[in-house]
Design a protein around this motif. Sequence first.
Motif, PDB file in Angstrom:
ATOM      1  N   TYR A  80       0.790  -1.226   0.000  1.00  0.00           N
ATOM      2  CA  TYR A  80       0.000   0.000   0.000  1.00  0.00           C
ATOM      3  C   TYR A  80       0.823   1.277   0.000  1.00  0.00           C
ATOM      4  N   LYS A  81       2.147   1.198   0.041  1.00  0.00           N
ATOM      5  CA  LYS A  81       3.005   2.381   0.015  1.00  0.00           C
ATOM      6  C   LYS A  81       3.457   2.647  -1.408  1.00  0.00           C
ATOM      7  N   THR A  82       3.765   3.900  -1.690  1.00  0.00           N
ATOM      8  CA  THR A  82       4.304   4.280  -2.988  1.00  0.00           C
ATOM      9  C   THR A  82       5.648   4.975  -2.771  1.00  0.00           C
ATOM     10  N   ILE A  84       6.309   7.867  -3.404  1.00  0.00           N
ATOM     11  CA  ILE A  84       6.031   9.263  -3.058  1.00  0.00           C
ATOM     12  C   ILE A  84       5.665   9.342  -1.577  1.00  0.00           C
ATOM     13  N   GLU A  85       6.405  10.137  -0.834  1.00  0.00           N
ATOM     14  CA  GLU A  85       6.185  10.298   0.602  1.00  0.00           C
ATOM     15  C   GLU A  85       4.740  10.722   0.895  1.00  0.00           C
ATOM     16  N   GLY A  86       4.063   9.985   1.762  1.00  0.00           N
ATOM     17  CA  GLY A  86       2.708  10.328   2.169  1.00  0.00           C
ATOM     18  C   GLY A  86       1.609   9.890   1.219  1.00  0.00           C
ATOM     19  N   LEU A  87       1.958   9.200   0.131  1.00  0.00           N
ATOM     20  CA  LEU A  87       0.956   8.724  -0.816  1.00  0.00           C
ATOM     21  C   LEU A  87       0.807   7.212  -0.671  1.00  0.00           C
ATOM     22  N   PHE A  88      -0.409   6.779  -0.413  1.00  0.00           N
ATOM     23  CA  PHE A  88      -0.706   5.365  -0.238  1.00  0.00           C
ATOM     24  C   PHE A  88      -1.686   4.936  -1.316  1.00  0.00           C
ATOM     25  N   LEU A  89      -1.667   3.656  -1.662  1.00  0.00           N
ATOM     26  CA  LEU A  89      -2.469   3.134  -2.753  1.00  0.00           C
ATOM     27  C   LEU A  89      -3.410   2.054  -2.227  1.00  0.00           C
ATOM     28  N   THR A  90      -4.685   2.162  -2.557  1.00  0.00           N
ATOM     29  CA  THR A  90      -5.653   1.135  -2.188  1.00  0.00           C
ATOM     30  C   THR A  90      -6.704   1.038  -3.278  1.00  0.00           C
ATOM     31  N   GLY A  91      -7.495   0.010  -3.230  1.00  0.00           N
ATOM     32  CA  GLY A  91      -8.563  -0.180  -4.204  1.00  0.00           C
ATOM     33  C   GLY A  91      -8.630  -1.627  -4.655  1.00  0.00           C
ATOM     34  N   ALA A  92      -9.414  -1.879  -5.684  1.00  0.00           N
ATOM     35  CA  ALA A  92      -9.640  -3.236  -6.164  1.00  0.00           C
ATOM     36  C   ALA A  92      -8.373  -3.894  -6.700  1.00  0.00           C
ATOM     37  N   ARG A 108      -4.453   0.742   8.029  1.00  0.00           N
ATOM     38  CA  ARG A 108      -3.554   0.234   9.068  1.00  0.00           C
ATOM     39  C   ARG A 108      -2.097   0.573   8.742  1.00  0.00           C
ATOM     40  N   VAL A 109      -1.707   0.438   7.478  1.00  0.00           N
ATOM     41  CA  VAL A 109      -0.341   0.790   7.066  1.00  0.00           C
ATOM     42  C   VAL A 109      -0.101   2.284   7.292  1.00  0.00           C
ATOM     43  N   SER A 114       2.497   4.119   9.955  1.00  0.00           N
ATOM     44  CA  SER A 114       3.545   5.036   9.508  1.00  0.00           C
ATOM     45  C   SER A 114       3.494   6.352  10.285  1.00  0.00           C
ATOM     46  N   GLU A 115       2.307   6.721  10.765  1.00  0.00           N
ATOM     47  CA  GLU A 115       2.153   7.977  11.506  1.00  0.00           C
ATOM     48  C   GLU A 115       2.483   7.812  12.991  1.00  0.00           C
ATOM     49  N   GLN A 116       1.997   6.746  13.601  1.00  0.00           N
ATOM     50  CA  GLN A 116       2.204   6.505  15.027  1.00  0.00           C
ATOM     51  C   GLN A 116       2.494   5.014  15.225  1.00  0.00           C
ATOM     52  N   PRO A 117       3.703   4.578  14.898  1.00  0.00           N
ATOM     53  CA  PRO A 117       3.975   3.140  14.890  1.00  0.00           C
ATOM     54  C   PRO A 117       3.773   2.453  16.238  1.00  0.00           C
TER      55      PRO A 117
END
Length: 68
Positions: free
Chosen positions: A7-9, A11-19, A37-38, A42-45
Motif C-alpha cells: 500500500y506504500k508508494t 512518493i512520501e505520504g501517498l498510499f495506494l488502495t482499491g480493487a 492500518r499501514v 507510519s504515523e504513530q507506529p
Amino acid sequence: MPEIANYKTPIEGLFLTGAGTHPGGSISGMPGRNCARVFLKSEQPFVQTLKDLSNSVKSTVGSVLGVF
C-alpha cells in the motif's frame, strides 16, 4: 511493481488502495482497511502496534470464551 507493494508508494505520504491491491476486488472493504492500518503505523507506529495487539487479544479471548 514491488515499489508499490504493501500500500506504500515511492512518493512520501501517498498510499495506494482499491480493487487492484491485496486482497483483491471484492466488496469487503479489506483493501481500504489494510491501507489504513499501514498509514496509521507510519504515523504513530508504537501507538498503533499497541492498539492492534489489544484488538487481537480481545478477538482471541472472545473467540475462545464466546464473549464480546
